[in-house]
Design a protein around this motif. Structure first.
Motif, short mmCIF file in Angstrom:
data_model
loop_
_atom_site.label_atom_id
_atom_site.label_comp_id
_atom_site.label_asym_id
_atom_site.label_seq_id
_atom_site.Cartn_x
_atom_site.Cartn_y
_atom_site.Cartn_z
N HIS A 89 5.67 -4.39 -2.39
CA HIS A 89 4.23 -4.63 -2.47
C HIS A 89 3.62 -3.67 -3.50
O HIS A 89 3.92 -2.47 -3.49
N PRO A 90 2.76 -4.14 -4.39
CA PRO A 90 2.22 -3.29 -5.46
C PRO A 90 1.46 -2.06 -4.96
O PRO A 90 1.39 -1.05 -5.68
N ASP A 91 0.89 -2.12 -3.76
CA ASP A 91 0.14 -0.98 -3.26
C ASP A 91 1.02 0.24 -2.99
O ASP A 91 0.50 1.34 -2.76
N ASP A 92 2.33 0.06 -3.01
CA ASP A 92 3.24 1.18 -2.79
C ASP A 92 3.85 1.73 -4.08
O ASP A 92 4.78 2.54 -4.03
N GLN A 93 3.32 1.32 -5.22
CA GLN A 93 3.85 1.83 -6.49
C GLN A 93 3.75 3.35 -6.57
O GLN A 93 4.65 4.00 -7.12
N VAL A 94 2.69 3.92 -6.03
CA VAL A 94 2.52 5.37 -6.12
C VAL A 94 3.67 6.09 -5.41
O VAL A 94 4.14 7.15 -5.89
N LEU A 95 4.14 5.56 -4.29
CA LEU A 95 5.27 6.16 -3.58
C LEU A 95 6.59 5.86 -4.28
O LEU A 95 7.47 6.73 -4.36
N TRP A 96 6.75 4.65 -4.78
CA TRP A 96 7.97 4.29 -5.51
C TRP A 96 8.22 5.23 -6.68
O TRP A 96 9.35 5.69 -6.90
N HIS A 126 1.58 -8.29 5.21
CA HIS A 126 1.13 -6.99 4.72
C HIS A 126 0.55 -6.20 5.89
O HIS A 126 -0.41 -6.63 6.53
N THR A 127 1.16 -5.06 6.19
CA THR A 127 0.79 -4.27 7.36
C THR A 127 0.58 -2.81 6.96
O THR A 127 1.37 -1.93 7.32
N PRO A 128 -0.47 -2.51 6.21
CA PRO A 128 -0.68 -1.13 5.75
C PRO A 128 -0.96 -0.19 6.91
O PRO A 128 -1.33 -0.61 8.02
N GLY A 129 -0.79 1.08 6.64
CA GLY A 129 -1.03 2.12 7.63
C GLY A 129 -0.03 3.24 7.50
O GLY A 129 -0.38 4.38 7.20
N HIS A 130 1.25 2.94 7.70
CA HIS A 130 2.30 3.92 7.46
C HIS A 130 2.40 4.22 5.98
O HIS A 130 2.65 5.37 5.57
N ALA A 131 2.20 3.20 5.18
CA ALA A 131 2.11 3.31 3.73
C ALA A 131 1.17 2.19 3.28
O ALA A 131 1.06 1.16 3.95
N PRO A 132 0.49 2.36 2.14
CA PRO A 132 -0.51 1.35 1.74
C PRO A 132 0.07 -0.02 1.46
O PRO A 132 -0.58 -1.04 1.67
N GLY A 133 1.31 -0.06 0.98
CA GLY A 133 1.95 -1.33 0.68
C GLY A 133 3.00 -1.75 1.69
O GLY A 133 3.86 -2.58 1.39
N ALA A 134 2.93 -1.20 2.89
CA ALA A 134 3.92 -1.54 3.92
C ALA A 134 3.83 -3.03 4.26
O ALA A 134 2.74 -3.60 4.37
#
Length: 211
Positions: A89-96, A126-134
């Motif tokens: 999910h693109p919302d997790d790019q920062v963690l990737w 899409h289930t954000p919370g643990h991570a934004p793009g989870a």
């Protein structure tokens, strides 16, 4: 004959690092498919172990439930060895980028997408919370949910570190996961498998605790 679609389970060991801390962890790797074709959910820690479990079957995708380093560390090597795309999910790019600054995922995951393998569909939630793009993957034909670190046996995923939020994960679990059929088997990112029915009664308790 390709055999019936099924769920296979691998446990790999390594570390999880974030916010200056490092912890030893064991991760669940889930392989879904038949004798000919599979997808891998969360290529964690050990690319050789994942590739051995896949064997000579065609790997159609490496799906990342989120981009914490323990869940994605082996993903590029598995992709390189098989030609399979890494999906995130693109919302997790920062963690990737914390783990793989010089390598992008090959494709995005979006809520409502369906990944088809061995004739069955894996629906992206899409289930954000643990991570934004989870995300979680729901396979109604298998009666299974692959929850990553959003929902565990006994409670929600951790939200005490960067890019996480407790209220958001409680909303995700309540609105997206606990509305699934009670008999749905929940295959988690760490630890034991559970069911929606087993976890559903405890949502208000978790919220009251600020779990």
């Amino acid at each position: 004959m390709a055999g019936a679609p099924r769920v296979e389970h691998l446990v790999t060991s390594g570390t999880f690092s974030l916010d200056g801390g490092t912890w030893d962890v064991e991760n669940n790797v889930w392989i879904i498919g038949d004798d000919d074709e599979v997808v891998v959910i969360d290529a964690a820690h050990d690319s050789d172990a994942v590739l051995e479990a896949v064997g000579d079957r065609r790997l159609s995708a490496v799906v990342c439930t989120h981009a914490h380093d323990d869940h994605v560390r082996a993903a590029p090597d598995v992709a390189l060895a098989t030609g399979a795309p890494v999906l995130l999910h693109p919302d997790d790019q920062v963690l990737w980028k914390m783990t793989h600054p010089n390598r992008r995922p090959d494709g995005p995951l979006a809520d409502g997408d369906e990944i088809v393998v061995a004739g069955i569909g894996l629906r992206v939630l899409h289930t954000p919370g643990h991570a934004p793009g989870a995300v979680c993957l729901y396979a109604p034909d298998l009666g299974a949910l692959f929850s990553g670190d959003t929902l565990f046996a006994g409670g929600p995923g951790a939200t005490g570190r960067s890019y996480s939020d407790f209220g958001t994960i409680i909303t995700s679990i309540g609105e997206r996961l606990l509305t699934l059929p009670g008999e749905t088997v929940v295959h988690t990112g760490h630890g034991d498998t559970t069911t929606v029915e087993a976890e559903a009664p405890h949502l208000e308790e978790w919220a009251a605790r600020g779990w």
